[in-house]
Scaffold this motif. Structure first.
Motif, PDB file in Angstrom:
ATOM      1  N   SER A 233     -30.307  -5.461  37.034  1.00 22.51           N
ATOM      2  CA  SER A 233     -29.178  -6.085  36.356  1.00 22.51           C
ATOM      3  C   SER A 233     -28.948  -7.501  36.876  1.00 22.51           C
ATOM      4  N   SER A 234     -29.132  -7.703  38.179  1.00 18.18           N
ATOM      5  CA  SER A 234     -28.979  -9.044  38.755  1.00 18.18           C
ATOM      6  C   SER A 234     -30.036  -9.999  38.223  1.00 18.18           C
ATOM      7  N   LEU A 235     -31.285  -9.526  38.117  1.00 17.69           N
ATOM      8  CA  LEU A 235     -32.359 -10.375  37.592  1.00 17.69           C
ATOM      9  C   LEU A 235     -32.110 -10.718  36.127  1.00 17.69           C
ATOM     10  N   SER A 236     -31.661  -9.742  35.346  1.00 21.00           N
ATOM     11  CA  SER A 236     -31.353 -10.017  33.943  1.00 21.00           C
ATOM     12  C   SER A 236     -30.176 -10.973  33.823  1.00 21.00           C
ATOM     13  N   PHE A 237     -29.201 -10.840  34.713  1.00 14.97           N
ATOM     14  CA  PHE A 237     -28.048 -11.742  34.697  1.00 14.97           C
ATOM     15  C   PHE A 237     -28.476 -13.174  35.017  1.00 14.97           C
ATOM     16  N   LEU A 238     -29.469 -13.336  35.905  1.00 16.13           N
ATOM     17  CA  LEU A 238     -29.962 -14.661  36.268  1.00 16.13           C
ATOM     18  C   LEU A 238     -30.895 -15.254  35.208  1.00 16.13           C
ATOM     19  N   MET A 252     -26.489  -8.028  28.947  1.00 15.56           N
ATOM     20  CA  MET A 252     -25.246  -8.068  28.190  1.00 15.56           C
ATOM     21  C   MET A 252     -24.138  -8.752  28.978  1.00 15.56           C
ATOM     22  N   VAL A 253     -24.093  -8.490  30.301  1.00 17.13           N
ATOM     23  CA  VAL A 253     -23.103  -9.176  31.141  1.00 17.13           C
ATOM     24  C   VAL A 253     -23.353 -10.678  31.129  1.00 17.13           C
ATOM     25  N   ALA A 254     -24.619 -11.075  31.206  1.00 19.89           N
ATOM     26  CA  ALA A 254     -24.958 -12.498  31.196  1.00 19.89           C
ATOM     27  C   ALA A 254     -24.603 -13.138  29.853  1.00 19.89           C
ATOM     28  N   GLN A 255     -24.853 -12.435  28.757  1.00 16.29           N
ATOM     29  CA  GLN A 255     -24.544 -12.989  27.443  1.00 16.29           C
ATOM     30  C   GLN A 255     -23.043 -13.128  27.214  1.00 16.29           C
ATOM     31  N   GLY A 256     -22.260 -12.309  27.889  1.00 17.29           N
ATOM     32  CA  GLY A 256     -20.807 -12.409  27.732  1.00 17.29           C
ATOM     33  C   GLY A 256     -20.131 -13.370  28.683  1.00 17.29           C
ATOM     34  N   ARG A 257     -20.883 -13.932  29.620  1.00 17.83           N
ATOM     35  CA  ARG A 257     -20.295 -14.833  30.617  1.00 17.83           C
ATOM     36  C   ARG A 257     -19.616 -16.050  29.996  1.00 17.83           C
ATOM     37  N   PRO A 258     -20.187 -16.725  28.971  1.00 14.40           N
ATOM     38  CA  PRO A 258     -19.487 -17.902  28.415  1.00 14.40           C
ATOM     39  C   PRO A 258     -18.176 -17.567  27.717  1.00 14.40           C
ATOM     40  N   TYR A 259     -17.919 -16.298  27.447  1.00 15.00           N
ATOM     41  CA  TYR A 259     -16.728 -15.912  26.689  1.00 15.00           C
ATOM     42  C   TYR A 259     -15.706 -15.168  27.547  1.00 15.00           C
ATOM     43  N   LEU A 260     -15.830 -15.270  28.875  1.00 18.50           N
ATOM     44  CA  LEU A 260     -14.943 -14.503  29.746  1.00 18.50           C
ATOM     45  C   LEU A 260     -13.472 -14.864  29.555  1.00 18.50           C
ATOM     46  N   THR A 261     -13.183 -16.095  29.213  1.00 20.89           N
ATOM     47  CA  THR A 261     -11.780 -16.515  29.098  1.00 20.89           C
ATOM     48  C   THR A 261     -11.112 -16.013  27.828  1.00 20.89           C
ATOM     49  N   ASN A 262     -11.883 -15.813  26.766  1.00 20.02           N
ATOM     50  CA  ASN A 262     -11.254 -15.402  25.498  1.00 20.02           C
ATOM     51  C   ASN A 262     -11.808 -14.089  24.943  1.00 20.02           C
ATOM     52  N   ALA A 263     -12.903 -13.566  25.530  1.00 18.98           N
ATOM     53  CA  ALA A 263     -13.465 -12.293  25.074  1.00 18.98           C
ATOM     54  C   ALA A 263     -14.045 -11.563  26.278  1.00 18.98           C
ATOM     55  N   TRP A 264     -13.163 -11.101  27.163  1.00 19.47           N
ATOM     56  CA  TRP A 264     -13.577 -10.486  28.417  1.00 19.47           C
ATOM     57  C   TRP A 264     -14.376  -9.221  28.216  1.00 19.47           C
ATOM     58  N   TRP A 265     -14.164  -8.543  27.074  1.00 21.96           N
ATOM     59  CA  TRP A 265     -14.798  -7.242  26.860  1.00 21.96           C
ATOM     60  C   TRP A 265     -16.321  -7.344  26.681  1.00 21.96           C
ATOM     61  N   SER A 267     -18.459  -8.735  28.638  1.00 18.12           N
ATOM     62  CA  SER A 267     -19.082  -8.467  29.935  1.00 18.12           C
ATOM     63  C   SER A 267     -18.485  -7.252  30.633  1.00 18.12           C
ATOM     64  N   PHE A 268     -17.252  -6.902  30.277  1.00 21.06           N
ATOM     65  CA  PHE A 268     -16.566  -5.830  30.996  1.00 21.06           C
ATOM     66  C   PHE A 268     -17.223  -4.475  30.775  1.00 21.06           C
ATOM     67  N   TRP A 269     -17.525  -4.116  29.528  1.00 23.50           N
ATOM     68  CA  TRP A 269     -18.026  -2.765  29.254  1.00 23.50           C
ATOM     69  C   TRP A 269     -19.421  -2.514  29.826  1.00 23.50           C
ATOM     70  N   PRO A 270     -20.380  -3.421  29.648  1.00 29.25           N
ATOM     71  CA  PRO A 270     -21.661  -3.177  30.336  1.00 29.25           C
ATOM     72  C   PRO A 270     -21.532  -3.220  31.852  1.00 29.25           C
ATOM     73  N   GLY A 271     -20.653  -4.072  32.378  1.00 30.73           N
ATOM     74  CA  GLY A 271     -20.418  -4.081  33.820  1.00 30.73           C
ATOM     75  C   GLY A 271     -19.808  -2.782  34.306  1.00 30.73           C
ATOM     76  N   LEU A 272     -18.904  -2.216  33.514  1.00 34.39           N
ATOM     77  CA  LEU A 272     -18.305  -0.930  33.871  1.00 34.39           C
ATOM     78  C   LEU A 272     -19.356   0.176  33.850  1.00 34.39           C
ATOM     79  N   ALA A 273     -20.281   0.117  32.898  1.00 33.03           N
ATOM     80  CA  ALA A 273     -21.359   1.111  32.855  1.00 33.03           C
ATOM     81  C   ALA A 273     -22.225   1.028  34.107  1.00 33.03           C
ATOM     82  N   ILE A 274     -22.504  -0.172  34.574  1.00 36.25           N
ATOM     83  CA  ILE A 274     -23.285  -0.349  35.801  1.00 36.25           C
ATOM     84  C   ILE A 274     -22.539   0.231  36.998  1.00 36.25           C
ATOM     85  N   ILE A 275     -21.251  -0.064  37.100  1.00 37.00           N
ATOM     86  CA  ILE A 275     -20.452   0.404  38.234  1.00 37.00           C
ATOM     87  C   ILE A 275     -20.359   1.926  38.252  1.00 37.00           C
ATOM     88  N   LEU A 276     -20.064   2.531  37.112  1.00 42.70           N
ATOM     89  CA  LEU A 276     -19.900   3.988  37.060  1.00 42.70           C
ATOM     90  C   LEU A 276     -21.224   4.703  37.331  1.00 42.70           C
TER      91      LEU A 276
END
Length: 308
Positions: A233-238, A252-265, A267-276
């Motif tokens: 996941s880190s390599l894909s994010f980079l 998916m987390v990397a693709q959502g990074r430019p939209y964190l301020t107005n579309a947090w979801w 990056s949030f959902w794939p990140g949550l899947a990684i954490i869980l």
């Protein structure tokens, strides 16, 4: 263990090995729900792409960055949509296959190679054992994630290259663990008895030593699976991991990074899947450490009978 505990185990003995393992798993509720979650992720990885791949890649610019918990466009949009209007729920499910596949292949390759080299290095007294350990020292001298970044930067970032470089960096973990276990097991009485009976080198290693150290290797592989998944996941994010149009949770987390301020979801959902998934693997490995240890297993069996 008291006489009363022994009577409980005798009176409520489960039927069959599967029932015994399920009873021990139910005794640890956190491990039980972790295993249940991992089973769901595995089913998503196996069947998700066949059922939802077309939906996960279909663009709908009218629904771009749609907010979560709005099912007016359909139940698949319950987690929202990405910048191209594709439903995030479908994409998270489809992305599970690539994420799990890369981690599983890397762990399997590194564990097989590392265990084989560790068996030779631990049981053999030849100079080859020293050369094997020096090879492991050379690999461990480089930080695994840094080595992966350098190799993938020079090579094409494909699934094969990612699995190869992640597997190579994890070989010393299994090599050193196997060698340390073999050095202790080979001095036990049953190994000496096998030698006296005329058992061959390979029979002693694979029929007498490997089954004893196998539970330890399974526990380490479960933990290592979580580490490799995070590394991928880190390599894909980079941007040097799996590339689009393929999908992984890290990408998916990397693709959502430019939209964190107005579309947090995004990056949030794939990140949550990684954490869980990582948390579930750690909980399950802790349960395996006890369940595969004959001296500790009775605690889970006793708790399972009382809860049942």
């Amino acid at each position: 263990m008291t006489m009363a505990d022994t009577q409980i185990l005798a009176e409520k003995k489960p039927s069959g090995p599967i029932g015994r393992w399920l009873t021990m798993l139910w005794a640890d509720k956190l491990a039980f729900f972790a295993a249940l979650f991992l089973l769901i992720i595995l089913l998503c990885a196996l069947f998700g792409p066949f059922l939802l791949e077309a939906i996960a890649t279909k663009q709908n610019l009218r629904g771009r960055n749609a907010p979560p918990f709005d099912i007016t466009r359909g139940t698949l949009y319950v987690l929202g949509a990405d910048a191209l209007g594709r439903p995030l729920l479908a994409r998270v499910i489809v992305a599970a296959q690539n994420t799990i596949l890369v981690a599983a292949a890397a762990v399997l390759a590194s564990s097989v190679v590392g265990t084989a080299l560790g068996l030779v290095a631990g049981y053999s007294r030849s100079s080859a054992a020293q050369w094997i350990m020096r090879l492991g020292d050379v690999i461990m001298s480089f930080p695994s994630l840094l080595l992966a970044v350098i190799v993938l930067y020079m090579l094409e970032p494909s699934v094969t290259n990612i699995v190869l470089v992640l597997a190579i960096t994890r070989i010393p973990i299994y090599l050193r663990t196997t060698r340390a276990e073999v050095l202790e097991v080979r001095e036990r009485m049953f190994v000496q008895a096998a030698k006296v009976m005329g058992a061959s080198y390979w029979r002693i290693v694979f029929h007498h030593i490997l089954p004893v150290i196998f539970p330890t290797l399974v526990t380490i592989a479960t933990l290592d699976f979580a580490f490799v998944m995070l590394a991928e996941s880190s390599l894909s994010f980079l941007g040097i991991g799996i590339q689009a149009p393929e999908i992984t949770w890290g990408l998916m987390v990397a693709q959502g990074r430019p939209y964190l301020t107005n579309a947090w979801w995004l990056s949030f959902w794939p990140g949550l899947a990684i954490i869980l998934t990582t948390l579930s693997l750690n909980l399950l490995s802790n349960w395996l450490r006890i369940a595969l240890d004959p001296t500790q297993r009775w605690r889970l069996e006793m708790r399972g009978r009382k809860n049942g």
